[in-house]
Enzyme design. Structure first.
Site, PDB file in Angstrom:
ATOM      1  N   SER A 144      -3.591  81.132  43.198  1.00  0.00           N
ATOM      2  CA  SER A 144      -3.017  80.699  41.915  1.00  0.00           C
ATOM      3  C   SER A 144      -3.526  79.292  41.630  1.00  0.00           C
ATOM      4  O   SER A 144      -3.955  78.577  42.553  1.00  0.00           O
ATOM      5  CB  SER A 144      -1.488  80.669  42.047  1.00  0.00           C
ATOM      6  OG  SER A 144      -0.901  80.029  40.935  1.00  0.00           O
ATOM      7  N   TYR A 157       6.596  79.005  46.549  1.00  0.00           N
ATOM      8  CA  TYR A 157       5.406  79.611  45.926  1.00  0.00           C
ATOM      9  C   TYR A 157       4.199  78.676  46.066  1.00  0.00           C
ATOM     10  O   TYR A 157       3.110  79.098  46.467  1.00  0.00           O
ATOM     11  CB  TYR A 157       5.724  79.897  44.458  1.00  0.00           C
ATOM     12  CG  TYR A 157       4.680  80.681  43.712  1.00  0.00           C
ATOM     13  CD1 TYR A 157       4.680  82.071  43.722  1.00  0.00           C
ATOM     14  CD2 TYR A 157       3.695  80.033  42.961  1.00  0.00           C
ATOM     15  CE1 TYR A 157       3.729  82.794  43.015  1.00  0.00           C
ATOM     16  CE2 TYR A 157       2.743  80.752  42.257  1.00  0.00           C
ATOM     17  CZ  TYR A 157       2.765  82.131  42.282  1.00  0.00           C
ATOM     18  OH  TYR A 157       1.815  82.838  41.580  1.00  0.00           O
TER      19      TYR A 157
HETATM   20  P1  NAD Z   1       3.820  91.504  39.288  1.00  0.00           P
HETATM   21  O1  NAD Z   1       5.257  91.209  39.519  1.00  0.00           O
HETATM   22  O2  NAD Z   1       3.383  92.187  38.036  1.00  0.00           O
HETATM   23  O3  NAD Z   1       3.218  92.349  40.512  1.00  0.00           O
HETATM   24  C1  NAD Z   1       3.546  92.069  41.839  1.00  0.00           C
HETATM   25  C2  NAD Z   1       3.189  93.251  42.702  1.00  0.00           C
HETATM   26  O4  NAD Z   1       3.577  92.946  44.057  1.00  0.00           O
HETATM   27  C3  NAD Z   1       3.945  94.522  42.302  1.00  0.00           C
HETATM   28  O5  NAD Z   1       3.105  95.642  42.489  1.00  0.00           O
HETATM   29  C4  NAD Z   1       5.089  94.540  43.311  1.00  0.00           C
HETATM   30  O6  NAD Z   1       5.623  95.845  43.531  1.00  0.00           O
HETATM   31  C5  NAD Z   1       4.372  94.016  44.545  1.00  0.00           C
HETATM   32  N1  NAD Z   1       5.282  93.549  45.592  1.00  0.00           N
HETATM   33  C6  NAD Z   1       6.274  92.623  45.496  1.00  0.00           C
HETATM   34  N2  NAD Z   1       6.911  92.516  46.676  1.00  0.00           N
HETATM   35  C7  NAD Z   1       6.318  93.386  47.535  1.00  0.00           C
HETATM   36  C8  NAD Z   1       6.529  93.733  48.892  1.00  0.00           C
HETATM   37  N3  NAD Z   1       7.504  93.195  49.632  1.00  0.00           N
HETATM   38  N4  NAD Z   1       5.729  94.667  49.447  1.00  0.00           N
HETATM   39  C9  NAD Z   1       4.749  95.266  48.702  1.00  0.00           C
HETATM   40  N5  NAD Z   1       4.506  94.971  47.430  1.00  0.00           N
HETATM   41  C10 NAD Z   1       5.278  94.042  46.849  1.00  0.00           C
HETATM   42  O7  NAD Z   1       3.101  90.089  39.450  1.00  0.00           O
HETATM   43  P2  NAD Z   1       1.628  89.566  39.091  1.00  0.00           P
HETATM   44  O8  NAD Z   1       1.798  88.485  38.090  1.00  0.00           O
HETATM   45  O9  NAD Z   1       0.693  90.683  38.821  1.00  0.00           O
HETATM   46  O10 NAD Z   1       1.268  88.861  40.471  1.00  0.00           O
HETATM   47  C11 NAD Z   1       0.275  89.324  41.353  1.00  0.00           C
HETATM   48  C12 NAD Z   1      -0.269  88.158  42.140  1.00  0.00           C
HETATM   49  O11 NAD Z   1      -0.863  87.226  41.247  1.00  0.00           O
HETATM   50  C13 NAD Z   1       0.801  87.383  42.911  1.00  0.00           C
HETATM   51  O12 NAD Z   1       0.297  87.007  44.171  1.00  0.00           O
HETATM   52  C14 NAD Z   1       1.033  86.159  42.026  1.00  0.00           C
HETATM   53  O13 NAD Z   1       1.503  85.079  42.763  1.00  0.00           O
HETATM   54  C15 NAD Z   1      -0.369  85.933  41.511  1.00  0.00           C
HETATM   55  N6  NAD Z   1      -0.462  85.117  40.305  1.00  0.00           N
HETATM   56  C16 NAD Z   1       0.136  85.507  39.134  1.00  0.00           C
HETATM   57  C17 NAD Z   1      -0.003  84.695  38.017  1.00  0.00           C
HETATM   58  C18 NAD Z   1       0.594  85.072  36.705  1.00  0.00           C
HETATM   59  O14 NAD Z   1       0.588  84.231  35.780  1.00  0.00           O
HETATM   60  N7  NAD Z   1       1.122  86.262  36.522  1.00  0.00           N
HETATM   61  C19 NAD Z   1      -0.733  83.512  38.087  1.00  0.00           C
HETATM   62  C20 NAD Z   1      -1.327  83.164  39.282  1.00  0.00           C
HETATM   63  C21 NAD Z   1      -1.181  83.959  40.377  1.00  0.00           C
END
Ligand code: NAD
Length: 262
Positions: A144, A157
């Site tokens: 991130s 985080y």
């Molecule tokens: P999201 O909530 O849409 O997806 C998260 C995924 O992780 C889902 O499939 C969920 O079921 C899975 N998950 C959560 N806990 C779990 C567990 N214990 N075991 C197995 N699977 C699990 O979120 P996202 O925004 O797509 O995030 C995905 C990644 O991207 C994360 O690592 C997040 O930190 C990172 N990220 C997101 C953003 C953003 O703006 N959305 C920015 C930077 C980084």
């Protein structure tokens, strides 16, 4: 020609958001996919069938709870049993919780460190030996902008995301000259369920609309007032899997509308 035909990609947290975008982008290049994450059975069946039908690849699903190290190891073993190998490992699953340190629940700290950081260590430990033996592999960690800079109220985080960049560097060094690269993608804001929850919380607190909060959220941190899409992150993951990227390793790669440029 599909550049990843014959490769198997395990993408954690791919039932939603960025992980689903990465899984579909890798499948579009011909990779077989092992999905992982939580969702209703109907949603899992629909997304899995869509990957198979849209791209003509095999798609499996592991319901492993990544907060448990043994489940991470089992997920890697199940992928090898179902699809033959793990050639590409995308450590993407993540959760968020927002509170100041003095109010931060200890169990939330432990869960974020386990899912956002330790699961990647256990996954790499289980999958890297096979990649080394075959002389080819790609490990991509979803970090991130919060891997490079901090924000208040996100202690666990930000700590996990900074640490996964350290893990990325060490794994990149250890696997150099084996045909395996290890990199981290550092997105800025991406409109996914993880961020939609933050927007709803902000709107509930401020009394403003979610639409207004959306603009404020993105412009607080990013010079470019635009959300990145899961498809754009998927395209970056495909590039990291290509031959053109074979000497990129141990690197944090920003895709963040200029967030960490300031
Ligand atoms: P999201 O909530 O849409 O997806 C998260 C995924 O992780 C889902 O499939 C969920 O079921 C899975 N998950 C959560 N806990 C779990 C567990 N214990 N075991 C197995 N699977 C699990 O979120 P996202 O925004 O797509 O995030 C995905 C990644 O991207 C994360 O690592 C997040 O930190 C990172 N990220 C997101 C953003 C953003 O703006 N959305 C920015 C930077 C980084």
């Amino acid at each position: 020609m599909a550049s990843l035909k014959g490769r198997v990609a395990l993408v954690t947290g791919s039932t939603s958001g960025i992980g689903l975008g990465i899984a579909r982008s890798l499948a579009a290049e011909g990779a077989d996919i092992m999905m992982n994450g939580f969702a209703s059975q109907a949603d899992i069946d629909r997304e899995r069938a869509a990957i198979e039908n849209d791209f003509g690849v095999r798609a499996g699903y592991s319901g492993a709870d990544l907060s448990k190290p043994a489940a991470v190891r089992q997920m890697v073993a199940d992928t090898i049993a179902a699809l033959g190998e793990v050639d590409i490992l995308v450590n993407n699953a993540g959760i968020q919780f927002v509170a100041e340190i003095v109010d931060f629940p200890e169990e939330k700290w432990d869960a974020i460190i386990a899912i956002n950081l330790s699961a990647a260590f256990h996954g790499i430990k289980a999958a890297a030996p096979g990649m080394k033996t075959r002389g080819w592999g790609r490990i991509i960690n979803t970090a991130s902008a919060h891997g490079l800079v901090g924000s208040g109220q996100k202690s666990a985080y930000v700590a996990a995301k900074h640490a996964i960049l350290g893990l990325t560097k060490v794994a990149g060094i250890e696997l150099a000259n084996t045909g395996v690269t290890v990199n981290a993608i550092c997105p800025g804001w991406v409109l996914t369920p993880l961020v939609e929850k933050q927007l709803q919380d902000r709107a509930a607190k401020s009394g403003k609309s979610v639409e207004q909060e959306k603009l404020e959220l993105v412009s607080e941190k990013q010079p470019m007032h635009e959300f990145t899409t899961p498809e754009q992150i998927g395209a970056l993951a495909v590039f990291l899997c290509s031959d053109a990227a074979k000497t990129i390793t141990g690197a944090p790669i920003s895709i963040d509308g200029g967030w960490v440029a300031e």
